[in-house]
Design a protein around this motif. Structure first.
Motif, PDB file in Angstrom:
ATOM      1  N   ALA A  95     -10.890   4.007   6.216  1.00 22.48           N
ATOM      2  CA  ALA A  95     -12.010   4.168   7.137  1.00 22.48           C
ATOM      3  C   ALA A  95     -12.152   2.951   8.044  1.00 22.48           C
ATOM      4  O   ALA A  95     -12.664   3.062   9.161  1.00 22.48           O
ATOM      5  N   PHE A  96     -11.691   1.803   7.597  1.00 22.38           N
ATOM      6  CA  PHE A  96     -11.809   0.572   8.378  1.00 22.38           C
ATOM      7  C   PHE A  96     -10.659   0.408   9.365  1.00 22.38           C
ATOM      8  O   PHE A  96     -10.846  -0.088  10.475  1.00 22.38           O
ATOM      9  N   VAL A  97      -9.458   0.815   8.967  1.00 23.44           N
ATOM     10  CA  VAL A  97      -8.258   0.611   9.785  1.00 23.44           C
ATOM     11  C   VAL A  97      -8.151   1.731  10.823  1.00 23.44           C
ATOM     12  O   VAL A  97      -8.486   2.881  10.553  1.00 23.44           O
ATOM     13  N   TRP A  98      -7.654   1.382  12.014  1.00 24.66           N
ATOM     14  CA  TRP A  98      -7.439   2.378  13.060  1.00 24.66           C
ATOM     15  C   TRP A  98      -6.380   3.384  12.607  1.00 24.66           C
ATOM     16  O   TRP A  98      -5.369   3.012  12.003  1.00 24.66           O
ATOM     17  N   PRO A  99      -6.576   4.679  12.864  1.00 27.18           N
ATOM     18  CA  PRO A  99      -5.653   5.711  12.357  1.00 27.18           C
ATOM     19  C   PRO A  99      -4.194   5.522  12.754  1.00 27.18           C
ATOM     20  O   PRO A  99      -3.293   5.932  12.028  1.00 27.18           O
ATOM     21  N   LEU A 100      -3.939   4.886  13.879  1.00 27.36           N
ATOM     22  CA  LEU A 100      -2.556   4.643  14.290  1.00 27.36           C
ATOM     23  C   LEU A 100      -1.805   3.779  13.272  1.00 27.36           C
ATOM     24  O   LEU A 100      -0.595   3.927  13.090  1.00 27.36           O
ATOM     25  N   PHE A 101      -2.547   2.904  12.560  1.00 24.57           N
ATOM     26  CA  PHE A 101      -1.919   1.956  11.636  1.00 24.57           C
ATOM     27  C   PHE A 101      -2.037   2.378  10.170  1.00 24.57           C
ATOM     28  O   PHE A 101      -1.767   1.579   9.281  1.00 24.57           O
ATOM     29  N   TRP A 102      -2.454   3.609   9.909  1.00 31.23           N
ATOM     30  CA  TRP A 102      -2.542   4.089   8.525  1.00 31.23           C
ATOM     31  C   TRP A 102      -1.212   4.052   7.784  1.00 31.23           C
ATOM     32  O   TRP A 102      -1.184   3.685   6.613  1.00 31.23           O
ATOM     33  N   PRO A 103      -0.080   4.426   8.397  1.00 32.17           N
ATOM     34  CA  PRO A 103       1.194   4.314   7.640  1.00 32.17           C
ATOM     35  C   PRO A 103       1.505   2.874   7.221  1.00 32.17           C
ATOM     36  O   PRO A 103       2.016   2.633   6.126  1.00 32.17           O
ATOM     37  N   TRP A 104       1.194   1.916   8.092  1.00 32.77           N
ATOM     38  CA  TRP A 104       1.433   0.513   7.750  1.00 32.77           C
ATOM     39  C   TRP A 104       0.525   0.069   6.601  1.00 32.77           C
ATOM     40  O   TRP A 104       0.952  -0.643   5.690  1.00 32.77           O
ATOM     41  N   LEU A 105      -0.732   0.513   6.633  1.00 33.06           N
ATOM     42  CA  LEU A 105      -1.650   0.217   5.540  1.00 33.06           C
ATOM     43  C   LEU A 105      -1.172   0.861   4.247  1.00 33.06           C
ATOM     44  O   LEU A 105      -1.209   0.236   3.178  1.00 33.06           O
ATOM     45  N   TRP A 106      -0.718   2.088   4.307  1.00 31.33           N
ATOM     46  CA  TRP A 106      -0.207   2.783   3.126  1.00 31.33           C
ATOM     47  C   TRP A 106       0.953   2.005   2.519  1.00 31.33           C
ATOM     48  O   TRP A 106       1.010   1.817   1.300  1.00 31.33           O
ATOM     49  N   LEU A 107       1.878   1.538   3.359  1.00 29.54           N
ATOM     50  CA  LEU A 107       3.018   0.770   2.865  1.00 29.54           C
ATOM     51  C   LEU A 107       2.566  -0.538   2.222  1.00 29.54           C
ATOM     52  O   LEU A 107       3.034  -0.908   1.140  1.00 29.54           O
ATOM     53  N   ASN A 108       1.630  -1.235   2.856  1.00 27.66           N
ATOM     54  CA  ASN A 108       1.148  -2.501   2.301  1.00 27.66           C
ATOM     55  C   ASN A 108       0.408  -2.297   0.979  1.00 27.66           C
ATOM     56  O   ASN A 108       0.572  -3.080   0.034  1.00 27.66           O
ATOM     57  N   LEU A 109      -0.417  -1.256   0.891  1.00 27.40           N
ATOM     58  CA  LEU A 109      -1.129  -0.990  -0.361  1.00 27.40           C
ATOM     59  C   LEU A 109      -0.172  -0.599  -1.472  1.00 27.40           C
ATOM     60  O   LEU A 109      -0.358  -0.964  -2.632  1.00 27.40           O
ATOM     61  N   ARG A 110       0.852   0.141  -1.124  1.00 31.54           N
ATOM     62  CA  ARG A 110       1.850   0.534  -2.124  1.00 31.54           C
ATOM     63  C   ARG A 110       2.596  -0.689  -2.659  1.00 31.54           C
ATOM     64  O   ARG A 110       2.831  -0.822  -3.859  1.00 31.54           O
ATOM     65  N   ARG A 111       2.965  -1.598  -1.768  1.00 29.55           N
ATOM     66  CA  ARG A 111       3.637  -2.828  -2.196  1.00 29.55           C
ATOM     67  C   ARG A 111       2.713  -3.685  -3.047  1.00 29.55           C
ATOM     68  O   ARG A 111       3.139  -4.282  -4.042  1.00 29.55           O
ATOM     69  N   LEU A 112       1.426  -3.760  -2.661  1.00 29.12           N
ATOM     70  CA  LEU A 112       0.463  -4.548  -3.435  1.00 29.12           C
ATOM     71  C   LEU A 112       0.274  -3.970  -4.833  1.00 29.12           C
ATOM     72  O   LEU A 112       0.239  -4.710  -5.821  1.00 29.12           O
ATOM     73  N   GLU A 113       0.148  -2.651  -4.952  1.00 23.89           N
ATOM     74  CA  GLU A 113      -0.023  -2.032  -6.276  1.00 23.89           C
ATOM     75  C   GLU A 113       1.200  -2.234  -7.156  1.00 23.89           C
ATOM     76  O   GLU A 113       1.076  -2.460  -8.364  1.00 23.89           O
ATOM     77  N   ALA A 114       2.395  -2.161  -6.577  1.00 21.49           N
ATOM     78  CA  ALA A 114       3.612  -2.405  -7.360  1.00 21.49           C
ATOM     79  C   ALA A 114       3.638  -3.846  -7.867  1.00 21.49           C
ATOM     80  O   ALA A 114       4.000  -4.099  -9.019  1.00 21.49           O
ATOM     81  N   TRP A 115       3.246  -4.780  -7.010  1.00 23.28           N
ATOM     82  CA  TRP A 115       3.216  -6.178  -7.430  1.00 23.28           C
ATOM     83  C   TRP A 115       2.169  -6.398  -8.516  1.00 23.28           C
ATOM     84  O   TRP A 115       2.409  -7.140  -9.472  1.00 23.28           O
ATOM     85  N   GLN A 116       0.999  -5.751  -8.399  1.00 21.61           N
ATOM     86  CA  GLN A 116      -0.046  -5.910  -9.413  1.00 21.61           C
ATOM     87  C   GLN A 116       0.380  -5.319 -10.750  1.00 21.61           C
ATOM     88  O   GLN A 116       0.069  -5.866 -11.802  1.00 21.61           O
ATOM     89  N   ARG A 117       1.079  -4.187 -10.731  1.00 21.94           N
ATOM     90  CA  ARG A 117       1.574  -3.618 -11.993  1.00 21.94           C
ATOM     91  C   ARG A 117       2.593  -4.547 -12.645  1.00 21.94           C
ATOM     92  O   ARG A 117       2.638  -4.685 -13.857  1.00 21.94           O
ATOM     93  N   GLU A 118       3.404  -5.193 -11.841  1.00 23.90           N
ATOM     94  CA  GLU A 118       4.438  -6.082 -12.367  1.00 23.90           C
ATOM     95  C   GLU A 118       3.857  -7.368 -12.939  1.00 23.90           C
ATOM     96  O   GLU A 118       4.266  -7.828 -14.006  1.00 23.90           O
ATOM     97  N   THR A 119       2.889  -7.959 -12.252  1.00 26.19           N
ATOM     98  CA  THR A 119       2.363  -9.261 -12.675  1.00 26.19           C
ATOM     99  C   THR A 119       1.090  -9.159 -13.499  1.00 26.19           C
ATOM    100  O   THR A 119       0.772 -10.090 -14.234  1.00 26.19           O
ATOM    101  N   GLY A 120       0.323  -8.094 -13.353  1.00 25.28           N
ATOM    102  CA  GLY A 120      -0.929  -7.961 -14.076  1.00 25.28           C
ATOM    103  C   GLY A 120      -2.053  -8.803 -13.497  1.00 25.28           C
ATOM    104  O   GLY A 120      -3.051  -9.058 -14.146  1.00 25.28           O
ATOM    105  N   ARG A 121      -1.913  -9.239 -12.269  1.00 23.04           N
ATOM    106  CA  ARG A 121      -2.927 -10.074 -11.621  1.00 23.04           C
ATOM    107  C   ARG A 121      -3.755  -9.246 -10.649  1.00 23.04           C
ATOM    108  O   ARG A 121      -3.266  -8.316 -10.033  1.00 23.04           O
TER     109      ARG A 121
END
Length: 120
Positions: A11-37
């Motif tokens: 809701a905060f990000v402009w719709p044009l950049f939703w795919p980029w946000l999706w990619l960044n959130l996916r990378r962040l969740e993978a890193w959090q699962r790996e490190t537990g931080r």
């Protein structure tokens, strides 16, 4: 992009950049699962993530519970901050409360009214 936990980010990000946000959130969740931080992050209107604060790395040995060898009810002084020898020198509560308390008298100025009113 349909995860309800991330709806406020989209809701905060402009719709044009939703795919980029999706990619960044996916990378962040993978890193959090790996490190537990966990992290406190900031998201801009273009879907970029920046980490403001990061939790300490979890130490697995700190979260294991080992039961004590002696139960607390068998030796209460072991689980208290007071020394074990302190209880021998204490009086019982009935002895302490049995002593009469002295009554305070109000001071007077030149024999007239008391300096402070008696509020007892």
């Amino acid at each position: 992009m349909t995860d309800p936990r991330h709806a406020r980010y989209y809701a905060f990000v402009w719709p044009l950049f939703w795919p980029w946000l999706w990619l960044n959130l996916r990378r962040l969740e993978a890193w959090q699962r790996e490190t537990g931080r966990t992290v406190l992050l900031r998201i801009d209107r273009f879907g970029n993530l920046s980490i403001d604060a990061m939790a300490d790395a979890p130490a697995p040995h700190r979260y294991r519970y080992t039961a004590p060898a002696v139960p607390a009810w068998e030796c209460p002084s072991r689980w208290s901050d007071l020394p074990a020898t302190l209880a021998t020198g204490l009086q019982t509560l009935t002895k302490c409360s049995a002593a009469p308390a002295p009554q305070a008298k109000a001071a007077t100025v030149s024999g007239s009214a008391p300096v402070a009113p008696d509020t007892s």
